[in-house]
Design an enzyme around this catalytic site. Structure first.
Site, mmCIF file in Angstrom:
data_model
loop_
_atom_site.group_PDB
_atom_site.id
_atom_site.type_symbol
_atom_site.label_atom_id
_atom_site.label_comp_id
_atom_site.label_asym_id
_atom_site.label_seq_id
_atom_site.Cartn_x
_atom_site.Cartn_y
_atom_site.Cartn_z
ATOM 1 N N CYS A 189 59.282 71.861 10.128
ATOM 2 C CA CYS A 189 60.523 72.174 10.837
ATOM 3 C C CYS A 189 60.374 73.510 11.581
ATOM 4 O O CYS A 189 59.616 73.596 12.533
ATOM 5 C CB CYS A 189 61.703 72.153 9.872
ATOM 6 S SG CYS A 189 63.315 72.064 10.704
ATOM 7 N N HIS A 209 61.115 66.903 6.911
ATOM 8 C CA HIS A 209 60.918 67.711 5.706
ATOM 9 C C HIS A 209 60.340 66.897 4.548
ATOM 10 O O HIS A 209 61.096 66.308 3.765
ATOM 11 C CB HIS A 209 62.259 68.290 5.245
ATOM 12 C CG HIS A 209 62.786 69.400 6.091
ATOM 13 N ND1 HIS A 209 62.511 70.724 5.831
ATOM 14 C CD2 HIS A 209 63.579 69.385 7.190
ATOM 15 C CE1 HIS A 209 63.118 71.487 6.741
ATOM 16 N NE2 HIS A 209 63.771 70.695 7.571
ATOM 17 N N GLU A 256 59.103 68.117 1.829
ATOM 18 C CA GLU A 256 59.465 68.769 0.559
ATOM 19 C C GLU A 256 60.851 68.343 0.090
ATOM 20 O O GLU A 256 61.175 68.470 -1.099
ATOM 21 C CB GLU A 256 59.375 70.296 0.695
ATOM 22 C CG GLU A 256 60.549 70.984 1.357
ATOM 23 C CD GLU A 256 60.588 70.835 2.882
ATOM 24 O OE1 GLU A 256 61.511 71.414 3.501
ATOM 25 O OE2 GLU A 256 59.706 70.164 3.448
#
Length: 225
Positions: free
Chosen positions: A85, A202, A204
């Site tokens: 990002c 993302h 994660e």
């Protein structure tokens, strides 16, 4: 492996990255950018957020901080580097990969789950998947549209450096499935080395089973060994 998660003023996904990596058994620590890159870092994550408030343009100021010169040097030596990002914006601005990220086609901040098609399965970031697999991960950005000159895109394609594309649930890269207007539906690309990658979605946030699914685990497993 010890992974340095680089924290700038305005980073807000550094803790998420550390927790996701810890869940996968990877030792990770947050590193304040002014403290420099640890000499023993075996991997590097440049996480999401709004470094320096996205002044000038997203990632531009963070990319010019001294630590990013260390990140570039580490990348050239083969240390795995992942920009996510805002980290992807910083990575492009710092010259880790080609292209740039600009304002979404909608001209609005977008936060939603999207589908990605795995374009290659022979990189550290995609070894857990098969080519053509469709994974679901979240996005959260206002400047996530990947832009690149037509000739450079052709080179990226020829060099097989497109890592992920936005697609529908069936794996078709349609305009309707492209959340931000990215050129050729590109969601993630490789650097000159396959150990360097940037991506707008993302992973994660799709790693912990109880929070957002686990489809992003495969990307972070690149740091497992």
């Amino acid at each position: 492996m010890t992974v340095a998660v680089v924290q700038f003023g305005g980073s807000n996904c550094d803790r998420d990255a550390v927790r996701a990596l810890a869940h996968l058994g990877v030792d990770a620590e947050r590193v304040w950018h002014e403290d420099g890159l640890p000499a023993d870092a075996d991997g590097i994550v440049v996480p999401g957020g709004f470094s320096y408030g996205d002044y000038l343009r997203a990632g531009a100021m963070a990319a010019r901080q001294p630590i990013m010169a260390d990140v570039r040097e580490a990348a050239e030596e083969g240390v795995p580097v992942l920009g996510v990002c805002n980290g992807a914006q910083i990575g492009c601005e710092a010259g880790l990969t080609d292209g740039a990220f600009t304002t979404n086609r909608s001209a609005r901040f977008q936060c939603e789950h999207v589908h990605l098609r795995v374009e290659r399965a022979d990189t550290p970031w995609t070894a857990a998947y098969d080519e053509g697999d469709v994974i679901e991960v979240p996005i959260a950005h206002g400047e996530g549209r990947f832009e690149i000159r037509e000739d450079r895109l052709a080179e990226l394609e020829d060099e097989d450096r497109v890592l992920f594309r936005y697609c529908d649930a069936d794996g078709v890269a349609t305009d309707a499935a492209n959340p931000n207007g990215s050129t050729a539906n590109v969601a993630g690309v490789l650097g000159a080395r396959e150990t360097v990658a940037v991506m707008m979605p993302h992973p994660e946030r799709a790693t912990l089973p109880d929070v957002g699914g686990t489809d992003g685990q495969g990307v972070l497993r690149a740091f497992s060994g």
